[in-house]
Design a protein around this motif. Structure first.
Motif, PDB file in Angstrom:
ATOM      1  N   ILE A   1      43.891  77.436  -3.374  1.00  0.00           N
ATOM      2  CA  ILE A   1      44.552  76.874  -2.352  1.00  0.00           C
ATOM      3  C   ILE A   1      45.652  76.052  -2.741  1.00  0.00           C
ATOM      4  O   ILE A   1      45.266  75.177  -3.721  1.00  0.00           O
ATOM      5  N   ASP A   2      46.774  76.175  -2.470  1.00  0.00           N
ATOM      6  CA  ASP A   2      47.805  75.263  -3.014  1.00  0.00           C
ATOM      7  C   ASP A   2      48.220  74.193  -2.058  1.00  0.00           C
ATOM      8  O   ASP A   2      48.515  73.081  -2.506  1.00  0.00           O
ATOM      9  N   ALA A   3      47.975  74.337  -0.651  1.00  0.00           N
ATOM     10  CA  ALA A   3      48.458  73.127   0.388  1.00  0.00           C
ATOM     11  C   ALA A   3      47.838  73.439   1.598  1.00  0.00           C
ATOM     12  O   ALA A   3      47.693  74.759   1.933  1.00  0.00           O
ATOM     13  N   TYR A   4      47.380  72.404   2.203  1.00  0.00           N
ATOM     14  CA  TYR A   4      46.959  72.525   3.567  1.00  0.00           C
ATOM     15  C   TYR A   4      48.186  71.831   4.573  1.00  0.00           C
ATOM     16  O   TYR A   4      48.624  70.816   4.001  1.00  0.00           O
ATOM     17  N   VAL A   5      48.405  72.504   5.359  1.00  0.00           N
ATOM     18  CA  VAL A   5      49.711  71.996   6.528  1.00  0.00           C
ATOM     19  C   VAL A   5      48.750  71.457   7.445  1.00  0.00           C
ATOM     20  O   VAL A   5      48.320  72.471   8.499  1.00  0.00           O
ATOM     21  N   THR A   6      48.694  70.167   8.049  1.00  0.00           N
ATOM     22  CA  THR A   6      47.862  69.706   9.031  1.00  0.00           C
ATOM     23  C   THR A   6      48.776  69.027  10.168  1.00  0.00           C
ATOM     24  O   THR A   6      49.939  68.980   9.858  1.00  0.00           O
ATOM     25  N   ASN A   7      48.368  68.543  11.176  1.00  0.00           N
ATOM     26  CA  ASN A   7      48.945  68.055  12.255  1.00  0.00           C
ATOM     27  C   ASN A   7      49.540  66.518  11.736  1.00  0.00           C
ATOM     28  O   ASN A   7      50.162  65.673  12.353  1.00  0.00           O
ATOM     29  N   ASP A   8      49.092  65.858  10.691  1.00  0.00           N
ATOM     30  CA  ASP A   8      49.138  64.795   9.893  1.00  0.00           C
ATOM     31  C   ASP A   8      49.926  64.856   8.743  1.00  0.00           C
ATOM     32  O   ASP A   8      50.105  64.165   7.656  1.00  0.00           O
ATOM     33  N   GLY A   9      50.689  66.135   8.345  1.00  0.00           N
ATOM     34  CA  GLY A   9      51.290  66.331   7.152  1.00  0.00           C
ATOM     35  C   GLY A   9      51.111  67.357   6.249  1.00  0.00           C
ATOM     36  O   GLY A   9      49.659  68.018   6.491  1.00  0.00           O
ATOM     37  N   ASP A  10      51.371  67.398   5.046  1.00  0.00           N
ATOM     38  CA  ASP A  10      50.941  68.486   3.976  1.00  0.00           C
ATOM     39  C   ASP A  10      50.010  67.897   2.985  1.00  0.00           C
ATOM     40  O   ASP A  10      50.406  66.648   2.469  1.00  0.00           O
ATOM     41  N   HIS A  11      48.928  68.509   2.472  1.00  0.00           N
ATOM     42  CA  HIS A  11      48.112  67.904   1.732  1.00  0.00           C
ATOM     43  C   HIS A  11      47.538  68.832   0.653  1.00  0.00           C
ATOM     44  O   HIS A  11      47.149  70.016   0.916  1.00  0.00           O
ATOM     45  N   PRO A  12      47.224  68.426  -0.542  1.00  0.00           N
ATOM     46  CA  PRO A  12      46.743  69.317  -1.637  1.00  0.00           C
ATOM     47  C   PRO A  12      45.336  69.341  -1.366  1.00  0.00           C
ATOM     48  O   PRO A  12      44.753  68.201  -0.811  1.00  0.00           O
ATOM     49  N   PRO A  13      44.695  70.276  -1.844  1.00  0.00           N
ATOM     50  CA  PRO A  13      42.856  70.171  -1.679  1.00  0.00           C
ATOM     51  C   PRO A  13      42.260  68.951  -2.379  1.00  0.00           C
ATOM     52  O   PRO A  13      41.514  68.758  -1.641  1.00  0.00           O
ATOM     53  N   SER A  14      42.865  68.610  -3.384  1.00  0.00           N
ATOM     54  CA  SER A  14      42.397  67.253  -3.955  1.00  0.00           C
ATOM     55  C   SER A  14      42.355  66.259  -2.979  1.00  0.00           C
ATOM     56  O   SER A  14      41.581  65.035  -3.079  1.00  0.00           O
ATOM     57  N   SER A  15      43.080  66.079  -2.108  1.00  0.00           N
ATOM     58  CA  SER A  15      43.361  64.878  -1.126  1.00  0.00           C
ATOM     59  C   SER A  15      42.472  65.122  -0.079  1.00  0.00           C
ATOM     60  O   SER A  15      42.203  64.191   0.860  1.00  0.00           O
TER      61      SER A  15
END
Length: 219
Positions: A189-203
């Motif tokens: 997975i490269d990135a999660y797009v959430t309702n609180d912004g974008d985050h890499p899996p490591s975050s």
């Protein structure tokens, strides 16, 4: 009561908040691959279509075939959409610019459980160096890790959906497993797009620290 109301407000607006930066992730004339029917992904793609012209390839997602409803909905919204069998995912991946998936639950290590077929799509994307983006509200974060086995959850569907009980002698010779969810490793997975912004899996672990109290992990 205020905390509960905050949660309710977040759930009511999650689809719009996840989709607010959709045009930053989807660019003109891109080819997007998705599967199943996630309302979050569906809203994300439709929002991007307000500013971008692009094409979506939707895998059927057997045996539920939710992809068929997804393709019909996207096509009705004026998005160029192609419905393909799951077996075509790898062969088409070389032409795909981005894979966008939904999530059933996001785990503490940055991995996730998602509808069956997600692991195939993410693995094929890794072979072709195609970005994998997951759209999900932060309410799907959990402090749990993958406590089951390496590739899937313990949720199984009816085996008759895969192989009918009236298929003759074959039924007695095979064990039919119909997992409802795939476990997708964070490395895919490269990135999660959430309702609180974008985050890499490591975050994800840091987000969990902000979302849950340490005592919650012991429940």
């Amino acid at each position: 009561m205020e905390a509960i109301q905050d949660v309710l407000d977040e759930l009511e607006t999650v689809y719009d908040n996840v989709s607010k930066n959709a045009r930053d992730h989807i660019h003109p004339d891109e080819i997007i691959l998705t599967l199943g029917r996630s309302q979050t992904v569906e809203t994300f793609l439709k929002t991007a279509a307000h500013n971008r012209h692009y094409t979506v390839i939707v895998a059927e997602t057997a045996p539920s075939y939710d992809g068929r409803e997804m393709a019909k909905s996207l096509s009705s919204a004026g998005i160029s959409t192609f419905l393909v069998p799951d077996s075509s995912i790898f062969s088409l991946m070389s032409r795909v610019n981005k894979v966008i998936l939904g999530a059933h639950v996001i785990l503490a290590n940055g991995g996730m459980f998602a509808i069956t077929g997600s692991l195939i799509a993410a693995s094929a994307a890794r072979v072709h160096s195609t970005p994998v983006v997951v759209c999900a509200g932060q309410f799907k974060l959990t402090p749990l890790w993958n406590l089951y086995h390496e590739y899937g959850a313990v949720d199984f569907g009816n085996p008759d959906d895969v192989l009918g009980y009236k298929e003759g002698d074959l039924v007695d010779k095979v064990d039919v497993v119909n997992p409802y969810y795939d476990y997708v490793n964070p490395e895919l997975i490269d990135a999660y797009v959430t309702n609180d912004g974008d985050h890499p899996p490591s975050s994800i672990y840091r987000l969990l620290k902000e979302t849950y109290d340490d005592e919650d992990n012991e429940l």
